[in-house]
Design an enzyme around this catalytic site. Structure first.
Site, PDB file in Angstrom:
ATOM      1  N   ASP A  34       2.643   7.261  -0.114  1.00 46.34           N
ATOM      2  CA  ASP A  34       3.243   6.088   0.506  1.00 46.34           C
ATOM      3  C   ASP A  34       3.221   4.946  -0.489  1.00 46.34           C
ATOM      4  O   ASP A  34       2.535   5.014  -1.517  1.00 46.34           O
ATOM      5  CB  ASP A  34       2.469   5.701   1.774  1.00 46.34           C
ATOM      6  CG  ASP A  34       3.360   5.054   2.813  1.00 46.34           C
ATOM      7  OD1 ASP A  34       4.460   4.579   2.449  1.00 46.34           O
ATOM      8  OD2 ASP A  34       2.966   5.034   3.987  1.00 46.34           O
ATOM      9  N   ASP A  63       2.069  -2.994  -0.340  1.00 47.40           N
ATOM     10  CA  ASP A  63       2.314  -4.317  -0.922  1.00 47.40           C
ATOM     11  C   ASP A  63       1.190  -4.751  -1.847  1.00 47.40           C
ATOM     12  O   ASP A  63       1.430  -5.429  -2.840  1.00 47.40           O
ATOM     13  CB  ASP A  63       2.498  -5.347   0.189  1.00 47.40           C
ATOM     14  CG  ASP A  63       3.745  -5.081   0.999  1.00 47.40           C
ATOM     15  OD1 ASP A  63       4.840  -5.199   0.437  1.00 47.40           O
ATOM     16  OD2 ASP A  63       3.631  -4.731   2.187  1.00 47.40           O
ATOM     17  N   LYS A 112      -0.070  -3.089   3.855  1.00 45.55           N
ATOM     18  CA  LYS A 112       1.324  -2.653   3.981  1.00 45.55           C
ATOM     19  C   LYS A 112       1.971  -3.554   5.022  1.00 45.55           C
ATOM     20  O   LYS A 112       1.542  -3.574   6.168  1.00 45.55           O
ATOM     21  CB  LYS A 112       1.389  -1.213   4.469  1.00 45.55           C
ATOM     22  CG  LYS A 112       0.722  -0.192   3.559  1.00 45.55           C
ATOM     23  CD  LYS A 112       0.532   1.092   4.355  1.00 45.55           C
ATOM     24  CE  LYS A 112       0.048   2.235   3.511  1.00 45.55           C
ATOM     25  NZ  LYS A 112       1.118   2.885   2.754  1.00 45.55           N
ATOM     26  N   GLU A 158       1.784   5.569  10.050  1.00 50.96           N
ATOM     27  CA  GLU A 158       1.314   5.887   8.703  1.00 50.96           C
ATOM     28  C   GLU A 158      -0.162   6.272   8.717  1.00 50.96           C
ATOM     29  O   GLU A 158      -0.585   7.204   8.022  1.00 50.96           O
ATOM     30  CB  GLU A 158       1.543   4.693   7.776  1.00 50.96           C
ATOM     31  CG  GLU A 158       3.004   4.442   7.439  1.00 50.96           C
ATOM     32  CD  GLU A 158       3.215   3.155   6.669  1.00 50.96           C
ATOM     33  OE1 GLU A 158       4.217   3.072   5.946  1.00 50.96           O
ATOM     34  OE2 GLU A 158       2.390   2.230   6.805  1.00 50.96           O
TER      35      GLU A 158
END
Length: 224
Positions: free
Chosen positions: A73, A76, A86, A95
C-alpha cells in the site's frame, strides 16, 4: 519514482500468493508488473479491483479471506518505527483488515514521505458512526485536534465511508506519544477506526535519486 518503486515491490510477489493491494498510482504500476503471475488479489480499492480484473487477475472478496501472503500500500507519512498516516482515500478501515491478515504489510513510498517520527502534516482520518458524531467531535477537540468534516464538491454534506460512516479529518500538533494517541482514538465509543497505523506495518520500500531501499522492522534501510 513510483514506477521504480512498483518494479522493486513486484520482485517479492511469487506465483501462488494471495496478495493485498491498496489504492493509489504506485499500486496501479505494480499490477502492470505482476499481471502475468499466478496470484489472487484482495483490495479495499474499487479502482485497484477494476484494474486487476482488467489485467486478468483474480480478485477475491475480502469477506471470505482470512490470510494474505503479502500486502502493499502507499501512505502519506511513515516513520522509522513503522508508524504511518494514510489520509487520502478514506478506506483505511478496510486497509487495516487486509493488513491484519498479511504475513507482510509493506508501504511503498518516495523519500519525502519518510520521517524519523511522524510529522502529522496530514490529518488523521477518523471514521465515526453517524450517531456518535457530536460526542466524538467534542472529544477530539478536547485532545486539541482541529476537526474538519471531509466534504466533496460532488456530494452534499459530510463524506461517508464505504460502510456508511462519517469521515472526519483531524489535525494534531505536538504529538509526543503516537501509540497513546492511537489507543485514545480507538477507545472512543463510536469511532470505527482511524488512518493512523501503529504496529501493523512490517516494512518499507523507498525510492530516491540513488535507487530503491528496503527497511524491515526496526532495522536500517538496505539497498535492493
Amino acid at each position: 519514482m513510483k514506477k521504480t518503486c512498483a518494479k522493486y515491490a513486484s520482485k517479492f510477489i511469487k506465483d501462488g500468493m494471495v496478495v493485498g493491494l491498496g489504492g493509489g498510482s504506485t499500486i496501479q504500476y505494480l499490477i502492470d508488473y505482476v499481471k502475468d503471475k499466478d496470484i489472487q488479489v484482495v483490495t479495499p480499492s474499487v479502482k485497484t479491483a477494476l484494474k486487476a480484473q482488467k489485467e486478468g487477475l483474480t480478485v477475491l472478496n475480502t469477506q471470505y479471506v482470512d490470510h494474505v501472503d503479502i500486502a502493499f500500500d502507499g501512505c502519506d507519512e511513515v516513520d522509522f518505527n513503522l508508524n504511518a498516516l494514510k489520509s487520502g482515500g478514506g478506506i483505511h478501515t478496510q486497509e487495516k483488515i487486509i493488513a491484519s491478515m498479511a504475513n507482510e504489510y509493506i508501504v511503498l513510498i518516495d523519500e519525502n514521505k519518510f520521517h524519523e517520527t511522524l510529522a502529522f502534516k496530514t490529518p488523521v482520518v477518523v471514521e465515526v458512526l453517524p450517531k456518535a458524531y457530536g460526542i466524538v467531535k467534542k472529544k477530539l477537540q478536547l485532545l486539541n485536534g482541529n476537526v474538519v468534516e471531509r466534504v466533496s464538491d460532488n456530494k452534499d454534506g459530510i463524506m461517508i465511508s464505504d460502510e456508511g460512516n462519517l469521515l472526519l479529518d483531524v489535525y494534531f500538533t505536538d504529538v509526543n506519544d503516537i501509540s497513546k494517541l492511537n489507543q485514545t482514538l480507538l477507545m472512543m465509543p463510536g469511532v470505527v477506526d482511524t488512518s493512523l497505523f501503529v504496529d501493523m506495518i512490517t516494512g518499507i520500500i523507498m525510492v530516491n535519486a540513488k535507487g530503491a531501499f528496503k527497511k524491515e522492522g526496526k532495522g536500517e534501510f538496505y539497498a535492493l
